[in-house]
Design a protein around this motif. Structure first.
Motif, PDB file in Angstrom:
ATOM      1  N   ARG A   5       0.893  -1.389   0.076  1.00 41.53           N
ATOM      2  CA  ARG A   5       0.005   0.041   0.044  1.00 41.53           C
ATOM      3  C   ARG A   5       0.834   1.229   0.091  1.00 41.53           C
ATOM      4  O   ARG A   5       1.421   1.766   1.081  1.00 41.53           O
ATOM      5  N   PRO A   6       1.339   1.775  -1.235  1.00 43.92           N
ATOM      6  CA  PRO A   6       2.000   2.928  -1.204  1.00 43.92           C
ATOM      7  C   PRO A   6       1.392   4.140  -0.536  1.00 43.92           C
ATOM      8  O   PRO A   6       0.115   4.212  -0.541  1.00 43.92           O
ATOM      9  N   GLY A   7       2.123   4.780   0.507  1.00 42.77           N
ATOM     10  CA  GLY A   7       1.445   5.883   1.203  1.00 42.77           C
ATOM     11  C   GLY A   7       0.964   5.374   2.663  1.00 42.77           C
ATOM     12  O   GLY A   7       0.737   6.242   3.477  1.00 42.77           O
ATOM     13  N   SER A   8       1.090   4.148   2.968  1.00 37.95           N
ATOM     14  CA  SER A   8       0.603   3.401   4.251  1.00 37.95           C
ATOM     15  C   SER A   8       1.236   3.914   5.368  1.00 37.95           C
ATOM     16  O   SER A   8       1.131   4.350   6.301  1.00 37.95           O
ATOM     17  N   GLY A   9       2.916   4.071   5.252  1.00 32.65           N
ATOM     18  CA  GLY A   9       3.811   4.692   6.257  1.00 32.65           C
ATOM     19  C   GLY A   9       3.429   6.258   6.534  1.00 32.65           C
ATOM     20  O   GLY A   9       3.418   6.290   7.597  1.00 32.65           O
ATOM     21  N   THR A  10       2.878   6.898   5.691  1.00 33.81           N
ATOM     22  CA  THR A  10       2.416   8.293   6.016  1.00 33.81           C
ATOM     23  C   THR A  10       1.496   8.111   6.917  1.00 33.81           C
ATOM     24  O   THR A  10       1.026   8.798   7.795  1.00 33.81           O
ATOM     25  N   ALA A  11       0.360   7.313   6.448  1.00 28.69           N
ATOM     26  CA  ALA A  11      -0.982   7.070   7.067  1.00 28.69           C
ATOM     27  C   ALA A  11      -0.765   6.495   8.535  1.00 28.69           C
ATOM     28  O   ALA A  11      -1.411   7.022   9.562  1.00 28.69           O
ATOM     29  N   ILE A  12       0.186   5.660   8.558  1.00 33.91           N
ATOM     30  CA  ILE A  12       0.565   4.917   9.940  1.00 33.91           C
ATOM     31  C   ILE A  12       0.930   6.188  10.805  1.00 33.91           C
ATOM     32  O   ILE A  12       0.745   6.309  12.099  1.00 33.91           O
TER      33      ILE A  12
END
Length: 249
Positions: free
Chosen positions: A106-113
């Motif tokens: 899921r690209p962008g999941s790091g920012t979401a986390i």
């Protein structure tokens, strides 16, 4: 010491528990049942703090109406933000197993986390600053409850991040940043409400309580029930009574 500095110091202390928990969770392979038990204890501690420190304090400060409005607002705001972040890969940010999405999946999941971790931590820290209003001393129970609950939060989340392939720079950079933001949130909780009518800090305290209670149900309890832990209820009750005893010491 000026009360603004006290607010920052207590907020940083409580937030530093996230880094401590992350350090253990990332470097030590802890069995899932142990993580679940620790998360259950932290859930019980926070449930007690919400009940006897936040909601009760808000009711005493401002009465029932600001308390109810604040708590419902906190719950709605948290739930709405959490749903948006969940759609972007942050749904399982507190889970220690393989449930967290990797950046490849899921690209962008790091920012979401990262945003989810911020969403979880800010309400807890703000009430530390609010407790200093009126020239009083900081609520030791609130600080202790946030600190104790932050350890399992950081531990479980960092273990899941490691499983999803996130490196130590991301993990420890995230939790160190959240610890610093916790200090800032505590200062905001104190400084922004210093001259406000009693109903306003009461509503903010209740808002934080509503957000924290929703966070417990959405992100902590699921991890506490990992592997259908048969002692989850008992461990949660022990955490609840520990915080309750501390508030009456």
């Amino acid at each position: 010491m000026p009360e603004v500095a006290q607010a920052a110091g207590w907020g940083l202390l409580a937030g530093s528990a996230l880094v401590l928990g992350a350090l253990v969770g990332y470097l030590v392979r802890i069995p899932a049942r142990v993580v679940a038990g620790v998360m259950a204890f932290g859930s019980g501690v926070l449930l007690s703090a919400v009940s006897f420190e936040l909601i009760a304090e808000a009711n005493e400060r401002g009465g029932l109406a600001p308390t109810v409005i604040g708590a419902l607002t906190g719950a709605v705001v948290y739930a709405g933000a959490n749903m948006l972040l969940a759609r972007r890969g942050a749904r399982h940010r507190k889970r220690s197993g393989g449930q967290q999405s990797s950046e490849r999946e899921r690209p962008g999941s790091g920012t979401a986390i990262a945003l989810g971790a911020l969403l979880d931590g800010v309400p807890e820290s703000m009430v530390i600053g609010v407790s200093l209003l009126g020239g009083g001393t900081v609520s030791a129970v609130t600080v202790a409850a946030v600190f104790i609950s932050n350890v399992p939060e950081g531990l479980s989340s960092a273990a899941g991040m490691r499983r999803s392939g996130r490196g130590p720079r991301y993990v420890f950079g995230l939790w160190s940043g959240i610890a610093l933001i916790s200090a800032a949130a505590s200062v905001v909780g104190y400084a922004a409400l210093g001259d406000a009518p009693a109903s306003v800090p009461a509503a903010v305290t209740a808002l934080a309580g509503g957000a924290i209670l929703t966070m417990i149900a959405d992100t902590m309890i699921p991890e506490a029930f990992e592997d259908a832990h048969l002692l989850t209820g008992l461990i949660t009750m022990v955490g609840f009574l520990a915080a309750f005893a501390l508030s009456h010491a």
